[in-house]
Design a protein around this motif. Sequence first.
Motif, mmCIF file in Angstrom:
data_model
loop_
_atom_site.group_PDB
_atom_site.id
_atom_site.type_symbol
_atom_site.label_atom_id
_atom_site.label_comp_id
_atom_site.label_asym_id
_atom_site.label_seq_id
_atom_site.Cartn_x
_atom_site.Cartn_y
_atom_site.Cartn_z
ATOM 1 N N HIS A 102 42.116 24.502 10.971
ATOM 2 C CA HIS A 102 41.130 23.592 10.576
ATOM 3 C C HIS A 102 42.081 22.350 10.502
ATOM 4 O O HIS A 102 43.136 22.163 10.151
ATOM 5 N N PRO A 103 41.239 21.133 10.808
ATOM 6 C CA PRO A 103 39.701 20.944 11.012
ATOM 7 C C PRO A 103 39.362 21.124 12.352
ATOM 8 O O PRO A 103 38.447 20.928 12.846
ATOM 9 N N ARG A 104 40.244 21.826 13.325
ATOM 10 C CA ARG A 104 39.973 21.816 14.711
ATOM 11 C C ARG A 104 38.862 23.073 14.667
ATOM 12 O O ARG A 104 38.920 23.866 13.926
ATOM 13 N N LYS A 105 38.230 23.133 15.838
ATOM 14 C CA LYS A 105 37.245 24.192 16.178
ATOM 15 C C LYS A 105 38.026 25.443 16.378
ATOM 16 O O LYS A 105 38.931 25.360 17.390
ATOM 17 N N PHE A 111 42.963 31.538 17.626
ATOM 18 C CA PHE A 111 43.093 32.477 16.542
ATOM 19 C C PHE A 111 43.832 33.659 17.134
ATOM 20 O O PHE A 111 44.542 34.007 16.233
ATOM 21 N N GLU A 112 43.771 34.106 18.249
ATOM 22 C CA GLU A 112 44.731 35.141 18.858
ATOM 23 C C GLU A 112 46.239 34.718 18.834
ATOM 24 O O GLU A 112 47.189 35.547 18.183
ATOM 25 N N GLN A 113 46.510 33.376 19.121
ATOM 26 C CA GLN A 113 47.835 32.954 19.106
ATOM 27 C C GLN A 113 48.379 33.279 17.743
ATOM 28 O O GLN A 113 49.551 33.399 17.504
ATOM 29 N N THR A 114 47.731 32.669 16.713
ATOM 30 C CA THR A 114 47.936 32.411 15.120
ATOM 31 C C THR A 114 48.030 33.934 14.889
ATOM 32 O O THR A 114 49.251 34.312 14.013
ATOM 33 N N ILE A 115 47.175 34.878 14.716
ATOM 34 C CA ILE A 115 47.179 36.127 14.029
ATOM 35 C C ILE A 115 48.104 36.937 14.721
ATOM 36 O O ILE A 115 48.470 38.088 13.996
#
Length: 520
Positions: A102-105, A111-115
Motif C-alpha cells: 500500500h498505497p499502490r493497488k 503480491f506473489e513477489q512479496t509473499i
Amino acid sequence: MNDPVVSPISHDHSHMMERAIHTLSQLGFMLRNLEFEFVARYTDELLLFDKHAKALADPNIAARAKLSPIIAGNRHFSKYTILGHVGLLLTVTTQEAIRTLHPRKVTNDMFEQTITSRKHHETLNLFPREISPIRLSILAKEALSKFRSDYKIASFINLFEWRQSRNSTATPSPVIIDSEYSIIIDETNCFVPSYTQSMANNSTDLSEHLTATLRLNPENSDPWIKNADALSDQEILDQAVLHDLPVFISIDGSLTDDGVATVSISIVAPDIRENDIAPEWKDRIAKPLLVRSWRLPTTWGTSKVCINMAETIGFILGDYTIPPDFPVIYITDSNNARTLQRNLASLEQYTHRKQVRDIKQGIDSSIANHLDHLTQKWPKIEQLSEYHQRLYQRGERVCKIWAEANASSNAPPRAISDTESHSTDSLATRDDEDTSLDLTVCPKIKKKGSRFTFNHGMYDVLDKTIIMKVYSHQLNSDFQVSLAGKAPQPNMFVVSANQIVDNTAEQIRHITKNSHNKEW
C-alpha cells in the motif's frame, strides 16, 4: 418460599466455538478462513509437509501406540485451524505482505513477489525454530501454483468447440472431422483468481468470466472468430428453434478403464425439409449446430474423476452456453446427473443436512455447488417473454405426446416410474442398468431390447428447463439402429442427438491423447 431463584441469562460463551474447532480439528475436520482464500491454501501446504500431522487411517502410522488419530484424534492438527497459531500467524504474514504494498493497488504479480520472498519472512520472523523462512517462501510459491491451476481447471481450460458451416449441405452429416475443432479457452483467456480475495468473490468472478466467454448472444451476427465460414451465435440460436420448441442440448460423458474422462454437449436442430407437411423431422437424424467438448483432469480435488462428474459438467457447460431466457430441453442418458439437477432445482424441499449429506455429496460437492449456483439464477417461467413461454409450454406438451405415443409399444418388464425417477437414491445406482429384467432367455438381446422405451417417468419439467432421459446405445456409432426390428425411442431425432455427443466425447479423447500431457 417456593419461588424459584432468579438467575440472569448469560451469553458469555466466548470460547465455546474455539473448543468446538479444537475438538473437531483433532479428527481432521479443519475450519478454514475462506474470506482469505490464499491463507487457507497456504495453511494446507504447511499441513501437507508436516510429518507429524497424520490423519485417520494414515498408512505411515507404524504401531498401536501411535494410533492417536484413530482413537482420540491428532492434537497436532489444532495449530492449523483458523484459530490455531499457524493459521493465525499465516494470516498476519499475508496481511503484512499486502500492507507493505500500500498505497499502490495490489496486483497478483506484486503480491506473489512479496509473499514468496525469503526476505519478507526473515523480517517478520513469526516462526522461530519452527518453520524456516526458506520453507515458508517455497510453500507460498507452491500454494500459488496450485491456486492458479485449480481455477484453470474450473474455467475449462482446453475446451474444444465445433460449429456447423454455413456452406454445409441441406442435410449435413452428424460426423465431425477432427481438424474442424478449435480450442476456445487456453492460457490466454482462462480465469485467473485474485490472490487477495475471498473464495466467494473468486467463485463469483469465475462464473461471470465463463458467462462472458461461453454464452451465445442472440444479437451477435458476427462471424465466429475461429472460423469465418461457421455459423454465428445468432444463426445457431435461430436454427435451434426452427421446430418451434425449446433448444435441444444433448449431453454425454465418457470414461475409459485407465481413468480418462471426457464430456461433450451439442446444440441440435431439426432436419426440416421443404416438402414436409408434418413434423417428419422427429424421425430423421438431428443436425448438430454446435459441439463443445472437454477432457477432465485425472483427479478432481482429491478424488479420481468418474462418469457422473463428466455428465454433470455437461449441465454446467449447457447453462453457460444458452442465454438465460431461452427454454432448454436437455437430452441425457445419465440418471445420476439428471437426479442431481432435478434436486438442485427444488432445494427448498430439503433440509440443509439432506442437501449436504446426500444431494451434493452424491457426485462431487464442488461440481454440485457450481451447478447449484447456476440453477438458483434460473428465471421463473413468468419472467420469460411470451414467445419463450410458448416454446416452453410446447416443449412440455411434446414430451407428454412422445411418452404417450410409446406407451403402447413393447415396454420392458420394469420401466422407470415417476417415483423412481424422483428418488435421490439413484445416485448410488449404475446408469441405464435394469437389474429386475428376466435375463434367462437370450439375456443380451433381452436387455438391449429393453432400452427401446420412453415413458412419463423419463422426463422432468423444471423452471424453464426440461430434462429428457433416454437410453443409450439404441444406435451404433454410424447412426444405424443397434437392434434389428426396433425403433429408437422416443424418436430418431432425440436418440441421434444422444449418439452425436456419444461419438464426440469419444472423439475428443483421441484428439487430446498426445497433446494432453500436462495435468493442470
